[in-house]
Motif scaffolding. Sequence first.
Motif, PDB file in Angstrom:
ATOM      1  N   THR A   1       0.809  -1.217   0.000  1.00 19.90           N
ATOM      2  CA  THR A   1       0.000   0.000   0.000  1.00 19.90           C
ATOM      3  C   THR A   1       0.847   1.273   0.000  1.00 19.90           C
ATOM      4  O   THR A   1       0.332   2.355  -0.269  1.00 19.90           O
ATOM      5  CB  THR A   1      -0.926   0.044   1.223  1.00 19.90           C
ATOM      6  OG1 THR A   1      -0.123   0.040   2.426  1.00 19.90           O
ATOM      7  CG2 THR A   1      -1.868  -1.158   1.239  1.00 19.90           C
ATOM      8  N   ALA A   2       2.153   1.120   0.292  1.00 21.55           N
ATOM      9  CA  ALA A   2       3.063   2.270   0.419  1.00 21.55           C
ATOM     10  C   ALA A   2       2.519   3.286   1.424  1.00 21.55           C
ATOM     11  O   ALA A   2       2.674   4.489   1.271  1.00 21.55           O
ATOM     12  CB  ALA A   2       3.305   2.935  -0.937  1.00 21.55           C
ATOM     13  N   SER A   3       1.896   2.739   2.465  1.00 25.96           N
ATOM     14  CA  SER A   3       1.276   3.616   3.456  1.00 25.96           C
ATOM     15  C   SER A   3       1.063   2.855   4.754  1.00 25.96           C
ATOM     16  O   SER A   3       0.531   1.738   4.734  1.00 25.96           O
ATOM     17  CB  SER A   3      -0.058   4.147   2.935  1.00 25.96           C
ATOM     18  OG  SER A   3      -0.809   4.762   3.956  1.00 25.96           O
TER      19      SER A   3
ATOM     20  N   ASP B   1      11.823   3.809   4.168  1.00 22.13           N
ATOM     21  CA  ASP B   1      12.235   5.182   4.419  1.00 22.13           C
ATOM     22  C   ASP B   1      10.986   6.046   4.441  1.00 22.13           C
ATOM     23  O   ASP B   1      10.115   5.919   3.563  1.00 22.13           O
ATOM     24  CB  ASP B   1      13.182   5.682   3.322  1.00 22.13           C
ATOM     25  CG  ASP B   1      14.558   5.038   3.417  1.00 22.13           C
ATOM     26  OD1 ASP B   1      14.996   4.754   4.551  1.00 22.13           O
ATOM     27  OD2 ASP B   1      15.184   4.822   2.364  1.00 22.13           O
ATOM     28  N   ARG B   2      10.864   6.909   5.432  1.00 18.24           N
ATOM     29  CA  ARG B   2       9.747   7.840   5.516  1.00 18.24           C
ATOM     30  C   ARG B   2      10.251   9.210   5.080  1.00 18.24           C
ATOM     31  O   ARG B   2      11.043   9.846   5.779  1.00 18.24           O
ATOM     32  CB  ARG B   2       9.197   7.938   6.927  1.00 18.24           C
ATOM     33  CG  ARG B   2       8.487   6.689   7.455  1.00 18.24           C
ATOM     34  CD  ARG B   2       9.459   5.638   7.940  1.00 18.24           C
ATOM     35  NE  ARG B   2       8.828   4.662   8.832  1.00 18.24           N
ATOM     36  CZ  ARG B   2       9.437   3.586   9.281  1.00 18.24           C
ATOM     37  NH1 ARG B   2      10.696   3.323   8.943  1.00 18.24           N
ATOM     38  NH2 ARG B   2       8.805   2.754  10.092  1.00 18.24           N
TER      39      ARG B   2
ATOM     40  N   GLY C   1       8.822  12.733   4.129  1.00 23.94           N
ATOM     41  CA  GLY C   1       7.585  13.497   4.150  1.00 23.94           C
ATOM     42  C   GLY C   1       6.422  12.560   4.415  1.00 23.94           C
ATOM     43  O   GLY C   1       6.410  11.811   5.388  1.00 23.94           O
ATOM     44  N   ARG C   2       5.449  12.588   3.512  1.00 23.38           N
ATOM     45  CA  ARG C   2       4.298  11.691   3.630  1.00 23.38           C
ATOM     46  C   ARG C   2       4.470  10.420   2.819  1.00 23.38           C
ATOM     47  O   ARG C   2       3.577   9.579   2.790  1.00 23.38           O
ATOM     48  CB  ARG C   2       3.027  12.413   3.186  1.00 23.38           C
ATOM     49  CG  ARG C   2       2.632  13.580   4.093  1.00 23.38           C
ATOM     50  CD  ARG C   2       1.300  14.152   3.672  1.00 23.38           C
ATOM     51  NE  ARG C   2       0.861  15.210   4.571  1.00 23.38           N
ATOM     52  CZ  ARG C   2      -0.297  15.854   4.453  1.00 23.38           C
ATOM     53  NH1 ARG C   2      -1.119  15.542   3.458  1.00 23.38           N
ATOM     54  NH2 ARG C   2      -0.625  16.797   5.315  1.00 23.38           N
ATOM     55  N   ARG C   3       5.600  10.304   2.149  1.00 22.81           N
ATOM     56  CA  ARG C   3       5.839   9.139   1.304  1.00 22.81           C
ATOM     57  C   ARG C   3       6.532   8.035   2.084  1.00 22.81           C
ATOM     58  O   ARG C   3       7.385   8.286   2.944  1.00 22.81           O
ATOM     59  CB  ARG C   3       6.680   9.517   0.087  1.00 22.81           C
ATOM     60  CG  ARG C   3       6.059  10.592  -0.796  1.00 22.81           C
ATOM     61  CD  ARG C   3       6.978  10.919  -1.956  1.00 22.81           C
ATOM     62  NE  ARG C   3       7.140   9.776  -2.847  1.00 22.81           N
ATOM     63  CZ  ARG C   3       8.088   9.688  -3.769  1.00 22.81           C
ATOM     64  NH1 ARG C   3       8.988  10.655  -3.890  1.00 22.81           N
ATOM     65  NH2 ARG C   3       8.151   8.634  -4.552  1.00 22.81           N
ATOM     66  N   VAL C   4       6.154   6.796   1.782  1.00 20.63           N
ATOM     67  CA  VAL C   4       6.787   5.625   2.375  1.00 20.63           C
ATOM     68  C   VAL C   4       7.451   4.848   1.244  1.00 20.63           C
ATOM     69  O   VAL C   4       6.778   4.348   0.341  1.00 20.63           O
ATOM     70  CB  VAL C   4       5.754   4.733   3.101  1.00 20.63           C
ATOM     71  CG1 VAL C   4       6.428   3.472   3.622  1.00 20.63           C
ATOM     72  CG2 VAL C   4       5.108   5.506   4.247  1.00 20.63           C
ATOM     73  N   LEU C   5       8.777   4.768   1.278  1.00 25.25           N
ATOM     74  CA  LEU C   5       9.543   4.123   0.213  1.00 25.25           C
ATOM     75  C   LEU C   5      10.207   2.863   0.761  1.00 25.25           C
ATOM     76  O   LEU C   5      10.879   2.909   1.798  1.00 25.25           O
ATOM     77  CB  LEU C   5      10.598   5.076  -0.339  1.00 25.25           C
ATOM     78  CG  LEU C   5      10.082   6.424  -0.872  1.00 25.25           C
ATOM     79  CD1 LEU C   5      11.245   7.294  -1.304  1.00 25.25           C
ATOM     80  CD2 LEU C   5       9.112   6.195  -2.018  1.00 25.25           C
TER      81      LEU C   5
END
Length: 301
Positions: A15-17, A49-50, A52-56
């Motif tokens: 979900t990348a979240s 890696d977090r 900002g609001r992105r999850v990589l």
Amino acid sequence: MDIDSLIAFVAVAETASFSLAGERLHLTQPAVSKRIGALEARLGARLFDRIGRRVLITEAGRTLLPRARRILAELDDCRRALDNLSGAIAGPLVLATSHHIGLHRLPPILRRFAVRHPQVRLDMRFMDSEVACAQVLHGEVELAIVTLPDVPPAALTLTPLWRDVLVLVTDHVHPLAKQRRVSPQQLMGYPAILPGAGTFTRRLIDRLFEPLGLEPPVAFSTNYLETIKMMVSVGMGWSLLPQIMVDGSLAALELAGGCPDRRLGVVTHARQTPSNAARAMLELLACEAPGDGVAAPWRGY
């Protein structure tokens, strides 16, 4: 290694979240973060890696993901094998299907299944056929009833059920609507409304025109066939739709050289033990799906 942490890891990766993973698992976001943190501490590697609001997902996470999926799939397979020993047809059945099949093919079958097996908790998930096949491959759903791919991965088993005839359609005032027979070349002068590039159905349509050196002038693209039908009916362009969808709102035309057929059926994992509920659904599909009077069952593959 904690299984719940692996489940949380796969959910976040897909979900990348963290919040969406929590919704999927019915957990709070802090609970998901705690499980990921525990897994990272156990492995000694950062998995996400977090920024900002992105999850990589990290390289370590990408390395772990296919292995985590295999571990969870093996555990599910063990659970099904043990549950099957009782012979009871009960428990969850996770089933994926497309919106088109869910609307036009499955309702009477699902009704019979619910009456015969009230102890089964059916978890229906609607998605594109390509996504459904990938989810079966990864063990996320037990079976999918979808448009079948021409070249499936070796790990998937395809069981064809219906031959789905595609028909060339326009609205009734389209310049081509009064012609008895339309050539592919004539269609190139008018906008087309087709499924998205890369879908199984779009590939069938593209292969119809490619040998002629033609590329349909696509004005609008969507994977929802009901939306395509509506757009065609109001004069936005021509399309190829399943015969089962053709009604008085559309003009059906004969295409020189013929239209392609889709194969609709069931996708399962070749190395996964089916649950008793899945076996019951497969048996019902084999008995009830063919012979709907619109599209004959596919007999060869």
